[in-house]
Structure formats: structure tokens, C-alpha cells
Write an enzyme that holds these catalytic residues in place. Structure first.
Site, PDB file in Angstrom:
ATOM      1  CG  ASN A   8       9.537 -48.550  33.223  1.00 24.77           C
ATOM      2  OD1 ASN A   8      10.420 -47.924  32.657  1.00 24.77           O
ATOM      3  ND2 ASN A   8       8.693 -49.342  32.568  1.00 24.77           N
ATOM      4  CB  ALA A  51       8.934 -58.283  38.117  1.00 25.72           C
ATOM      5  CG  ASN A  90       9.142 -53.242  41.643  1.00 21.65           C
ATOM      6  OD1 ASN A  90       8.904 -54.363  41.224  1.00 21.65           O
ATOM      7  ND2 ASN A  90       8.266 -52.562  42.358  1.00 21.65           N
ATOM      8  CG  ASP A 126       2.032 -54.289  44.943  1.00 21.03           C
ATOM      9  OD1 ASP A 126       1.772 -55.499  45.016  1.00 21.03           O
ATOM     10  OD2 ASP A 126       1.467 -53.525  44.145  1.00 21.03           O
TER      11      ASP A 126
END
Length: 253
Positions: free
Chosen positions: A157, A151, A113, A43
């Protein structure tokens, strides 16, 4: 007519080996000439690739040669042309961060992000929160706070107990990390159009750093965050495994 593919890979050996095999099999176009960019890695590398190619129109299709691979598809050498032709597309907008340092310097960066503020010393941070020019919290005592896109809502988060947001929700998550005052305050949901400003209180005694994806800024005095609709990241997923489905599925695992 076959799609023109540009392959890019992280420095990991597994990613480099995969790139070599795929280039041999499918050829390798330049990024500027490609119909699709295939990113091989995890990622983190996917985020790097999206940032590096945001000026190009070609979508990015990731194949996991890393660890978690939330933004990636399963790796396979066969039938890549067919997979790309059938792939589902998700379009996301990043966040724009403007961070002002205690020395008066200004740093701008984009985050796919989240933008996060973190205490950089032994004591908790003290933050003032303003939304669209209106004071919403005079003092938040915490380890940090962040603003996440849909996303990015399953990343930092979610680890901070923030909500997972549907990909088409036009909502941002403002999430506190280890809030001390107000006790256990975890944050708020805000419209995508909102401009969020954090002012650091007592910056000398309680230093704070800001991060926009991998871009770090130390000793910030204020950070302003808003969505950047002029930048569109196009991401491809295998049918039935799109970003919307992944975000929903994550809430049941």
C-alpha cells in the site's frame, strides 16, 4: 516459571542456524503446547507463521533473520525469556477475500497485509468499485488496486503511495496503482466494517489477477473484501518498538 517456546524458522541458512542455537538453549515445545511461538526469518515468513497458527491462542514473536523485518524484533540469543515476558502485544484482524473467476469458480483466502488486484495482460485493468452495496466508481482504469489493513499499510500500500494507517484506527485503505482514469486518483479511506467489491470490466480483453498475501487467483471476474473479526492474530514486540510505534516512525523516515 519459564515460558514454553516453540521455534519455527524459514528455510534460509541464517534462520535455520539461529533456530538450532535457540532450541539448544531454551528447548522446543510443540506449537500446540507452547505459550509463545518464536518465528525466525523475514516478514514473509512471519505472515506464513501467523496464517499457519491462527487456530492457536499462543502469540507470535518474530526475530529478524531476513531482510527488512518490519514485523520482526532484533535477533539475539540471550535473555529471550525476559524479552518475551516484557513484550507488548498487538492484535490484528485479517481481510477475507472471496474471488470469483471468469469460469465461475470461487476462491476464499485471508490476508494480513492486503488484498490486491493487478492487471495480468498488456492493457490496463478496468474496475468497478462498490462499497457496502453502493456504487462508488463506475470505472477505474489502472494497473491495479488494493485494500490494506493498518498492519499492512506500510507494505505494498505504501509503495503505491497509499496512506499509513494507525494500528487502532479501525480504517482500511483503498489504494489505486497507476490510475489513468480518473487521472491520479489514489483511493479512499473506508471504515473497517466496509465490504468492498471490485468487478472486472472487459475481463477477456483486460485480464486481472487477485492476491491475498501469497495466495494468487488468475482471471478473476469479481473480488469481494471485508475484515474478518473472528480471526485474531496476536503479535509480540519488544517494549517501545511495538507496531503502533513502528507505523508512526515509518512516516518520519
Amino acid at each position: 516459571m519459564p515460558l514454553k517456546i516453540s521455534f519455527t524458522a524459514s528455510h534460509a541458512e541464517t534462520a535455520q542456524t539461529a533456530r538450532a542455537a535457540l532450541v539448544t538453549r531454551y528447548g522446543n515445545a510443540t506449537m500446540e503446547a507452547a505459550d509463545v511461538i518464536v518465528a525466525l526469518g523475514g516478514d514473509g515468513f512471519m505472515l506464513q507463521t501467523l496464517h499457519a497458527t491462527q487456530h492457536l491462542d499462543a502469540p507470535v514473536y518474530g526475530m529478524n533473520r531476513g531482510t527488512i523485518g518490519f514485523l520482526m524484533n532484533d535477533y539475539a540469543e540471550s535473555d529471550l525469556q525476559a524479552r518475551l515476558a516484557q513484550a507488548e502485544e498487538a492484535v490484528i484482524n485479517p481481510l477475507a477475500m472471496t474471488a470469483t473467476g471468469v469460469d465461475g469458480s470461487e476462491t476464499r483466502a485471508l490476508a494480513i497485509n492486503e488484498v490486491s488486484l493487478l492487471r495480468a495482460g498488456a492493457q490496463a485493468a478496468k474496475l468497478k468499485i462498490t462499497v457496502d452495496g453502493r456504487l462508488r466508481m463506475a470505472e477505474l482504469v489502472c494497473d491495479g488496486a488494493l485494500v490494506a489493513t493498518p498492519a499492512g499499510s506500510t507494505a505494498y500500500n505504501y509503495s503505491a503511495h497509499g496512506p499509513i494507517l494507525p494500528i487502532g484506527s479501525d480504517v482500511l485503505a483503498l489504494t489505486a496503482m497507476s490510475a489513468f482514469r480518473p487521472r491520479r486518483w489514489r483511493g479512499a479511506l473506508l471504515p473497517k466494517s466496509a465490504t468492498v467489491r471490485f468487478d472486472v470490466l472487459e475481463p477477456g480483453k483486460r485480464p486481472v489477477m487477485a492476491e491475498a498475501d501469497a495466495k494468487s487467483v488468475r482471471d478473476v471476474l469479481a473480488v469481494e473484501i471485508q475484515s474478518e473479526p473472528s480471526v485474531r492474530h496476536r503479535i509480540l514486540f519488544d517494549p517501545g518498538h511495538g507496531l503502533e510505534e513502528r507505523l508512526i516512525n515509518e512516516q518520519f523516515t
